[in-house]
Scaffold this motif. Structure first.
Motif, PDB file in Angstrom:
ATOM      1  N   ASN A   4       7.014  -7.819  -6.218  1.00  0.00           N
ATOM      2  CA  ASN A   4       7.779  -7.049  -5.233  1.00  0.00           C
ATOM      3  C   ASN A   4       8.258  -7.895  -4.064  1.00  0.00           C
ATOM      4  N   THR A   5       7.448  -8.843  -3.632  1.00  0.00           N
ATOM      5  CA  THR A   5       7.876  -9.711  -2.534  1.00  0.00           C
ATOM      6  C   THR A   5       9.032 -10.586  -2.973  1.00  0.00           C
ATOM      7  N   ALA A   6       8.981 -11.116  -4.193  1.00  0.00           N
ATOM      8  CA  ALA A   6      10.095 -11.910  -4.724  1.00  0.00           C
ATOM      9  C   ALA A   6      11.363 -11.068  -4.776  1.00  0.00           C
ATOM     10  N   THR A   7      11.224  -9.816  -5.177  1.00  0.00           N
ATOM     11  CA  THR A   7      12.376  -8.910  -5.228  1.00  0.00           C
ATOM     12  C   THR A   7      13.014  -8.760  -3.855  1.00  0.00           C
ATOM     13  N   ASN A   8      12.182  -8.554  -2.850  1.00  0.00           N
ATOM     14  CA  ASN A   8      12.709  -8.359  -1.503  1.00  0.00           C
ATOM     15  C   ASN A   8      13.363  -9.621  -0.953  1.00  0.00           C
ATOM     16  N   LEU A   9      12.805 -10.781  -1.270  1.00  0.00           N
ATOM     17  CA  LEU A   9      13.418 -12.044  -0.842  1.00  0.00           C
ATOM     18  C   LEU A   9      14.819 -12.186  -1.429  1.00  0.00           C
ATOM     19  N   LEU A  10      14.953 -11.806  -2.693  1.00  0.00           N
ATOM     20  CA  LEU A  10      16.264 -11.887  -3.342  1.00  0.00           C
ATOM     21  C   LEU A  10      17.241 -10.867  -2.751  1.00  0.00           C
ATOM     22  N   LEU A  11      16.766  -9.651  -2.510  1.00  0.00           N
ATOM     23  CA  LEU A  11      17.648  -8.636  -1.928  1.00  0.00           C
ATOM     24  C   LEU A  11      18.095  -9.028  -0.524  1.00  0.00           C
TER      25      LEU A  11
ATOM     26  N   GLY B 184       4.990 -19.283   4.827  1.00  0.00           N
ATOM     27  CA  GLY B 184       5.853 -20.434   5.034  1.00  0.00           C
ATOM     28  C   GLY B 184       6.191 -21.202   3.778  1.00  0.00           C
ATOM     29  N   MET B 185       5.596 -20.824   2.625  1.00  0.00           N
ATOM     30  CA  MET B 185       5.935 -21.515   1.382  1.00  0.00           C
ATOM     31  C   MET B 185       7.388 -21.280   1.032  1.00  0.00           C
ATOM     32  N   ILE B 186       7.972 -22.194   0.278  1.00  0.00           N
ATOM     33  CA  ILE B 186       9.390 -22.125  -0.075  1.00  0.00           C
ATOM     34  C   ILE B 186       9.525 -22.016  -1.589  1.00  0.00           C
ATOM     35  N   LEU B 187      10.293 -21.043  -2.019  1.00  0.00           N
ATOM     36  CA  LEU B 187      10.602 -20.845  -3.430  1.00  0.00           C
ATOM     37  C   LEU B 187      12.105 -20.981  -3.646  1.00  0.00           C
ATOM     38  N   PRO B 188      12.534 -21.639  -4.716  1.00  0.00           N
ATOM     39  CA  PRO B 188      13.958 -21.577  -5.051  1.00  0.00           C
ATOM     40  C   PRO B 188      14.297 -20.207  -5.624  1.00  0.00           C
ATOM     41  N   VAL B 189      15.549 -19.849  -5.575  1.00  0.00           N
ATOM     42  CA  VAL B 189      16.007 -18.555  -6.090  1.00  0.00           C
ATOM     43  C   VAL B 189      15.577 -18.357  -7.530  1.00  0.00           C
ATOM     44  N   ARG B 190      15.682 -19.405  -8.364  1.00  0.00           N
ATOM     45  CA  ARG B 190      15.349 -19.251  -9.787  1.00  0.00           C
ATOM     46  C   ARG B 190      13.887 -18.833  -9.975  1.00  0.00           C
ATOM     47  N   ASP B 191      12.975 -19.385  -9.158  1.00  0.00           N
ATOM     48  CA  ASP B 191      11.564 -19.036  -9.298  1.00  0.00           C
ATOM     49  C   ASP B 191      11.291 -17.615  -8.815  1.00  0.00           C
ATOM     50  N   ALA B 192      11.966 -17.216  -7.734  1.00  0.00           N
ATOM     51  CA  ALA B 192      11.811 -15.836  -7.255  1.00  0.00           C
ATOM     52  C   ALA B 192      12.310 -14.860  -8.312  1.00  0.00           C
ATOM     53  N   ALA B 193      13.427 -15.200  -8.975  1.00  0.00           N
ATOM     54  CA  ALA B 193      13.965 -14.337 -10.034  1.00  0.00           C
ATOM     55  C   ALA B 193      12.998 -14.254 -11.209  1.00  0.00           C
TER      56      ALA B 193
END
Length: 348
Positions: A181-188, A163-172
């Motif tokens: 890998n999880t950040a990658t999938n969130l972006l995709l 349930g945590m929230i990341l902005p796109v910039r942090d995931a990138a």
């Protein structure tokens, strides 16, 4: 939120995240994995600095010394050296090298397709920033991490609270610096896989493709190619061309490309081309699977040098620092750095 979790010092210092973090260190596959995880904290800390990076980067550039004048390296001798290293390798090696300041380029198996492993995350990054430039996405857009989103392999998000929230910039940032890998999938999920294809096509990189989300083969949009190449596919020349476009401010635009190169300069892995490079400033990304080792780098030497080395069908599948493919890529990086380092000088 991430930094607060790591910074707790009292009795609560053994938070679930810290416990998982150090437990993972004790079970990682050899020193290579341990090194990557030890550097995760520094990479996450970089997220905060990236928020104010534009202003500080501008000040740093203003105070930076004049770049030394370019030189002409003995590329014939270098090519022979690189080919000798490649010939000795037990596997398939392709490379592409570009001297941006003299517009000199040469390659081996330059147009042959290779699995990318996590190197494909650079085209994903470029697509994210392209959509931002077009106003179709914001770096501040929130991404919610659900339990179903978490996948294994590289990264730290898989161990964080649901349930945590990341902005796109942090995931990138996490996708590139620690290859999360999880950040990658969130972006995709947000940008859609086919948009990465479309962006690469617009740059003339028609062989560079991401197939699916990481560790989720059933999400593939090109199953046959996915089965053959894994997460992504490219050629040495195409990936080198993408780094060339980034260096020249032509992948998206000069501002976006500068921001992406800043992220790439904070990549935590340094066991391949950077291993024997003597701390040269480099924007780079690597990729690893059992039979694959890949890396592409923009070296800031006397000249700006793009070098991409891709390997496949490697006999040595061990996850150790001295894996043969990693040493092969490292020795190539060392040869390239020596060719263009040149004697110290300043531009007129």
């Amino acid at each position: 939120m991430l930094l607060e979790t790591f910074a707790n010092k009292g009795p609560a210092s053994e938070t679930p995240l810290r416990m998982i973090f150090f437990a993972q260190l004790s079970t990682a596959s050899g020193y290579l994995q341990m090194r990557r995880h030890f550097r995760t904290v520094a990479a996450i800390a970089g997220i905060v600095s990236s928020a104010t990076g534009c202003a500080s980067q501008g000040a740093a550039q203003a105070a930076a010394p004049t770049r030394p004048s370019p030189i002409r390296a003995d590329t014939l001798a270098l090519r022979k050296q690189l080919d000798s290293i490649a010939d000795a390798h037990k596997g398939v090696v392709g490379y592409s090298v570009i001297d941006l300041d003299n517009d000199i380029r040469f390659s081996r198996r330059g147009d042959e397709k290779f699995p990318t492993a996590s190197l494909i995350k650079v085209p994903i990054l470029v697509t994210v920033y392209d959509l931002v430039a077009k106003g179709q996405l914001s770096l501040d857009d929130p991404l919610t991490v659900l339990k179903i989103d978490k996948v294994p392999g590289s990264g730290i998000i898989q161990h964080l609270k649901d349930g945590m929230i990341l902005p796109v910039r942090d995931a990138a940032w996490l996708m590139i610096t620690i290859s999360d890998n999880t950040a990658t999938n969130l972006l995709l999920d947000r940008i859609i896989i086919r948009r990465v294809w479309a962006k690469m096509d617009s740059l003339g990189l028609t062989q560079t493709r991401v197939h699916s989300k990481s560790f989720l083969r059933n999400s593939s949009v090109a199953m046959d190619s996915s089965v053959k190449y894994g997460l992504g596919v490219t050629t040495p020349n195409e990936m080198a061309r993408l780094f060339e476009l980034l260096a020249k401010g032509r992948a998206v635009n000069p501002s976006a490309d500068s921001a992406m190169l800043n992220v790439l300069q904070h990549t935590s892995s340094d066991m391949m081309m950077q291993r024997f490079a003597g701390g040269v400033r480099t924007a780079h990304k690597s990729g690893e699977t059992d039979q694959v080792r890949t890396e592409c780098s923009l070296f800031h030497l006397r000249n700006r040098i793009v070098a991409c080395v891709l390997t496949k069908e490697n006999t040595d599948r061990r996850w150790i620092v001295d894996n043969e493919a990693q040493l092969t890529v490292a020795r190539m990086g060392e040869a390239i750095v020596k060719a263009w380092r040149g004697p110290p000088t300043t531009a007129p």
